[in-house]
Design a protein around this motif. Sequence first.
Motif, PDB file in Angstrom:
ATOM      1  N   ARG A   1       0.833  -1.231  -0.254  1.00 32.74           N
ATOM      2  CA  ARG A   1       0.058   0.046  -0.086  1.00 32.74           C
ATOM      3  C   ARG A   1       0.739   1.312   0.057  1.00 32.74           C
ATOM      4  O   ARG A   1       0.721   2.084  -0.852  1.00 32.74           O
ATOM      5  N   ARG A   2       1.999   1.278   0.755  1.00 34.27           N
ATOM      6  CA  ARG A   2       2.937   2.405   0.943  1.00 34.27           C
ATOM      7  C   ARG A   2       3.460   2.681  -0.142  1.00 34.27           C
ATOM      8  O   ARG A   2       3.754   3.623  -0.740  1.00 34.27           O
ATOM      9  N   LEU A   3       4.121   1.572  -0.770  1.00 36.57           N
ATOM     10  CA  LEU A   3       5.156   1.885  -2.097  1.00 36.57           C
ATOM     11  C   LEU A   3       4.028   2.411  -3.367  1.00 36.57           C
ATOM     12  O   LEU A   3       4.602   3.158  -3.714  1.00 36.57           O
ATOM     13  N   THR A   4       2.975   1.962  -3.301  1.00 34.38           N
ATOM     14  CA  THR A   4       2.101   2.392  -4.486  1.00 34.38           C
ATOM     15  C   THR A   4       1.607   3.765  -4.127  1.00 34.38           C
ATOM     16  O   THR A   4       1.575   4.528  -5.351  1.00 34.38           O
ATOM     17  N   GLU A   5       1.337   4.015  -2.884  1.00 33.09           N
ATOM     18  CA  GLU A   5       1.166   5.582  -2.550  1.00 33.09           C
ATOM     19  C   GLU A   5       1.870   6.259  -2.999  1.00 33.09           C
ATOM     20  O   GLU A   5       1.941   7.363  -3.322  1.00 33.09           O
ATOM     21  N   ALA A   6       3.133   5.866  -2.693  1.00 33.60           N
ATOM     22  CA  ALA A   6       4.472   6.732  -2.807  1.00 33.60           C
ATOM     23  C   ALA A   6       4.941   6.965  -4.624  1.00 33.60           C
ATOM     24  O   ALA A   6       5.672   7.741  -4.855  1.00 33.60           O
ATOM     25  N   GLY A   7       4.249   6.194  -5.219  1.00 31.46           N
ATOM     26  CA  GLY A   7       4.331   6.123  -6.774  1.00 31.46           C
ATOM     27  C   GLY A   7       5.396   4.994  -7.221  1.00 31.46           C
ATOM     28  O   GLY A   7       5.902   5.422  -8.396  1.00 31.46           O
TER      29      GLY A   7
END
Length: 322
Positions: free
Chosen positions: A22-28
């Motif tokens: 989730r966090r990696l996706t959110e960070a682009g």
Amino acid sequence: MDRNSRIFVAGHRGLVGSAILRRLTEAGYTDLVLRDRSQLDLTDQAAVRAYFDREGIDHVILAAAKVGGILANERSGAEFIRDNLLIQTNVIDAAWRAGVKKLLFLGSSCLYPKHAEQPIREEALLSGPMEPSNKPYAVAKIAGITMCQAYRKQYGFNAICAMPSNLYGPGDHFEPETSHALPGMIRRFHDAKMAGNPTVTLWGTGTPRREFLYVDDMADACLHLMEHYDSGEIVNVGPGEDIAIGDLACLIRETVGYPGTLGHDLDKPDGHPRKLMDVSRLFATGWRPKVGLEEGLRRTYDWFLEHAAPPAPAPSVTQAAE
Ligand SMILES: NC(=O)c1ccc[n+]([C@@H]2O[C@H](COP(=O)([O-])OP(=O)(O)OC[C@H]3O[C@@H](n4cnc5c(N)ncnc54)[C@H](OP(=O)(O)O)[C@@H]3O)[C@@H](O)[C@H]2O)c1
């Protein structure tokens, strides 16, 4: 690590791995390579080597492991040491052989000695006897840390090791037999509420203090360390504060909306009075947690209700005859 890096999140369906995703996706970050256990069994050395040779992976976050609460550790010690040694040895070695630029390995606060001075500093690792109940798990994880440090020293491999506190959040495991303490409590209060039981009984006095980090904060810390930390020294990851188990139980009771009372089984042991990690090394890098315990519990219970709560028993309705 930049936005075009090819990143393998091992264990992406678990509590920590799914939050990292989730966090990696959110960070682009978009080039994420993922395999679940049915596609790639990380205990299979040949398969892991072939996978790394094929995929051209730049960075690895190793969140795959055999993990569980006290009961699971006591019952399945053989699997805890075997599977963790195999998974981490295969992944760390194959990553280095394939030219991976950086790898994050996850230890745990429970690897520290049983009587470590509080708050626990990183230097306390291997400074005294360990807690016997999770020794197979802890010995395997300490081997993983030592392997990362040895590969860094001898081969120049950029492997870093984080020591998370107790974690909780969406994607946690709530099975009464095998879960960790916090999700286990959520499940017990929920079940008691559904069954109309008047009391939920806690083991011991409720005075021991423990620390709990919301898993999305853990994922944020992992990304922060991948981007900003390049040292062989292990680094504690936690909220920097603890709570008495009895107070945590009261918070969970409120979150669940359980109307009954809280009892104490004083025949059961309390365990250590306090377990809190010193997080000054991490905080010195500028990272801080964002989600407080009340908010984290609310989000976790919402997730539990949607994804993990056992189906409510069908109401026994007697229909009046017309
Ligand atoms: N949870 C905590 O409170 C906590 C605290 C401190 C440290 N940690 C560390 O954080 C890491 C992740 O823990 P977690 O709580 O996220 O555990 P988890 O929810 O049980 O997830 C572990 C993941 O590893 C995968 N896995 C296990 N064996 C595998 C294998 N042979 N091949 C491929 N995948 C395999 C699992 O896949 P399946 O779903 O197929 O089983 C699952 O996706 C671990 O290293 C743990 O030591 C966790």
